[in-house]
Design an enzyme around this catalytic site. Structure first.
Site, mmCIF file in Angstrom:
data_model
loop_
_atom_site.group_PDB
_atom_site.id
_atom_site.type_symbol
_atom_site.label_atom_id
_atom_site.label_comp_id
_atom_site.label_asym_id
_atom_site.label_seq_id
_atom_site.Cartn_x
_atom_site.Cartn_y
_atom_site.Cartn_z
ATOM 1 N N SER A 91 37.769 51.250 40.314
ATOM 2 C CA SER A 91 37.335 51.353 41.710
ATOM 3 C C SER A 91 37.325 52.815 42.165
ATOM 4 C CB SER A 91 38.247 50.471 42.566
ATOM 5 O OG SER A 91 37.723 50.299 43.860
ATOM 6 N N ARG A 141 40.323 46.697 57.302
ATOM 7 C CA ARG A 141 40.621 45.960 56.082
ATOM 8 C C ARG A 141 39.745 44.718 55.943
ATOM 9 N NH1 ARG A 141 42.700 46.802 51.072
ATOM 10 N NH2 ARG A 141 43.822 45.005 50.308
ATOM 11 N N ASP A 171 30.173 42.052 41.337
ATOM 12 C CA ASP A 171 30.838 43.056 42.185
ATOM 13 C C ASP A 171 29.974 43.404 43.401
ATOM 14 O OD1 ASP A 171 32.291 45.196 43.204
ATOM 15 O OD2 ASP A 171 32.731 46.038 41.238
ATOM 16 N N HIS A 198 34.688 42.155 42.778
ATOM 17 C CA HIS A 198 35.333 43.439 42.474
ATOM 18 C C HIS A 198 36.785 43.262 42.032
ATOM 19 C CE1 HIS A 198 35.680 47.773 42.680
ATOM 20 N NE2 HIS A 198 36.706 47.704 43.504
ATOM 21 N N ASP A 199 37.486 42.309 42.648
ATOM 22 C CA ASP A 199 38.903 42.099 42.342
ATOM 23 C C ASP A 199 39.167 41.674 40.904
ATOM 24 O OD1 ASP A 199 39.978 42.862 44.718
ATOM 25 O OD2 ASP A 199 40.470 40.853 45.428
#
Lengths: 381, 381
Positions: free
Chosen positions: B159, B228, B328, B361-362
């Site tokens: 990332s 967030r 992603d 993405h995680d």
């Protein structure tokens, strides 16, 4: 637009208006405009639904709306769909009587959060109820009743307007013969619900928001500007940002005060936000994005399947025209595909057209020629 | 993780630290951890760069970091990449000496906005300078110098960490032999710059932000929570939200106070925001997203073409492994493709692997098996 006469009108209904999710307004005013002439048997009316931050002023020149004050900025004075309304145009004023009304909860003349609550003599503010697409249908049906219009020749709804057009078609199936849904959807996606929620919080986090009761003490401009920036990136095709940001050089003094701009993108986005807060009310914004976020025609029609409410459209023999924009990041083409699938399951045979554009969602405002031929065709059937 | 000994260390450098975009810190402290043993010729070190909101604590158990206080929440006590660090794992502690440091500007022990400025005796707050990826390279190079490490066996950056790894490779090409970039990019896209800008404004709009000087008067929790939430939607695959939101039922009292939650999605997102503000500092968040937003290796290396800085990587005979995640939404696969293209233009022959995952993405945090074989392979070359 000297060739199209615009009538700005308001219709005030003294009967209480009960909202579907609870709450009641003691009276409502509907701000609207019309173009063209209603024919003798009142069969040539087309009802146009505006987008999230639009207005009833779709065509012609209107420099002032009583009671709206500074929000009616110069950029609003020309209609938002002028190239599609007029003699010989997509919505042909020589043949049709076109109506467009400001939504309930709006900030351009219809009863909304900034209106005085007759029970208190003060603006509704935070006490203005939640509104749904079904409420908008009830609201505009009152207007049609007052004009003596039973069945519409057509409804036309781009973007969020397409959601209201869908509700109208399922809740009052016999009152519309043709439905034109442009760059809209069937059920709000998870991604859009997240993006809309961010916008709700951006406004609610503003120190001036005060639960929506801010009309006496300064408005939540930063929050509304941020909300607009969040949504703006979905309206414009991403490839266009670089071009636009380079072209539209924004003088530093035009910026909102709180952030030291570091590049052209940021300055472009801030300018979008700043421009918007001059012309829109945060409480109205919250009502309409809430409508969008919770839009659910299945629930509105008390149905148990997605196709069920649309079976009423089939029973009423409605004709549907659904437009997709291939580069749309706001209502993705998959969303219109879902609508078309459910229409087919329900027995409606919609015409589904994808226009190819590099302008993203905004194409429906910018490229009339991509839409005009099919709109003319279906209206003539 | 009893089999991996974790060393939490700080290195304090009393020499002034000059930032590349201006400003100077009179001294810096670097918080870091190491796993495994440095070999005699100091040739087996691997430097791992953490993600946006990560820490140096990648492996093992660490219940407390001196001076960090409540931000070191229980969810941080276990390392964020435990399944990839240890004997026989991707980063094999029997063979390599692995180092991970908290970024400059961080909130987990390295000098950051909450640290006291020795010139005033008060926290830097808003006066903490802007930091770039190049500054992070300078910062961590000091740590390597202090450990007597000249050339690294490898750097690994998932990332945002991949951006720092890229800067390291171009600015100090002879100090690294292998570069592993996971779900990262070459140059920040317009879309990401817009999304990052929204997050900056969400924090700056918070009434408690006060230009970053909030350590005495309550923190900008709403703004940081909203930031967030805006980023969280890019980390998780959109299809997973519906599942997660249904599964993770959030008690109403756990919610932030200002918004009346209307559905499960909103409650899930608010809970993500609330959890995050307990463990992170808004000023640090701003520094790191600013780094990301303005990341530009071409500019950092004073080059005139995208491939130019990478020619240094070719000259140093670096080996590159680039991972993409097909689902992603944060660093899109196109971004790694761009990096790979520029590497090839520059004469580096990277290995480019796409892992297929439904986790978005995680995935790099959740699915170690997808990454381990190729990481082991390149480290053994």
């Amino acid at each position: 637009m000297a060739d199209v006469s615009t009538q700005f009108l308001t219709f005030r209904d003294d009967a209480p208006f009960r909202l579907r999710s609870g709450g009641e307004l003691p009276e409502v005013t509907i701000a609207y405009e019309t173009w063209g002439e209603l024919n003798e048997d009142r069969s040539n009316a087309i009802l146009l639904f505006h987008a999230l931050s639009g207005s009833h002023h779709a065509c012609g020149r209107n420099p002032e709306i009583p009671g709206v004050g500074d929000l009616w900025q110069p950029e609003m004075h020309n209609g938002w769909w002028e190239d599609l309304i007029g003699p010989g145009k997509a919505l042909d004023t020589d043949r049709y009587f076109i109506i467009c009304a400001n939504y309930l909860g709006g900030c351009y003349g219809s009863t909304g959060p900034a209106s005085d609550d007759p029970r208190t003599g003060k603006p509704y503010g935070g006490s203005f109820p939640q509104v749904t697409a079904a409420d908008q249908v009830d609201f505009q049906a009152r207007l049609l009743d007052s004009l003596g219009i039973g069945t519409l020749h057509a409804t036309v709804g781009p973007s969020v307007g397409g959601l209201v057009a869908l509700s109208f078609a399922t809740l009052l199936p016999d009152r519309v013969q043709r439905v034109i849904s442009i760059a809209s959807g069937y059920k709000t996606t998870v991604l859009n619900r997240l993006i809309l929620f961010e916008q709700i919080l951006a406004i609610e986090n503003d120190p001036f928001f005060n639960g929506g009761n801010y009309y006496d003490n300064g408005r939540p401009d930063y929050g509304l500007a941020l909300a607009r920036m969040i949504s703006h990136k979905t309206f414009v095709h991403i490839d266009a940002f670089e071009r636009r940001a380079r072209r539209d050089v924004i003088p530093e003094k035009e910026m909102l005060a709180w952030y030291k701009v570091r590049d052209q993108f940021q300055s472009y986005m801030l300018a979008q936000g700043k421009k918007f807060v001059k012309r829109f009310d945060a409480n109205t914004y919250l009502r309409i994005i809430d409508l969008w976020s919770h839009f659910n025609p299945t629930g509105e029609a008390s149905s148990d399947t997605s196709a069920k409410p649309l079976e009423r459209c089939a029973a009423a023999d409605q004709k549907w025209l659904v437009f997709s924009i291939d580069s749309d990041f706001c209502f993705y083409p998959e969303e219109q595909a879902e609508l078309v699938t459910h229409l087919r399951e329900a027995g409606v045979d919609p015409m589904h057209i994808t226009v190819h554009s590099d302008k993203g969602h905004d194409s429906f405002l910018l490229e009339p020629h991509l839409y005009t031929p099919h709109i003319q065709w279906i209206l003539a059937q």
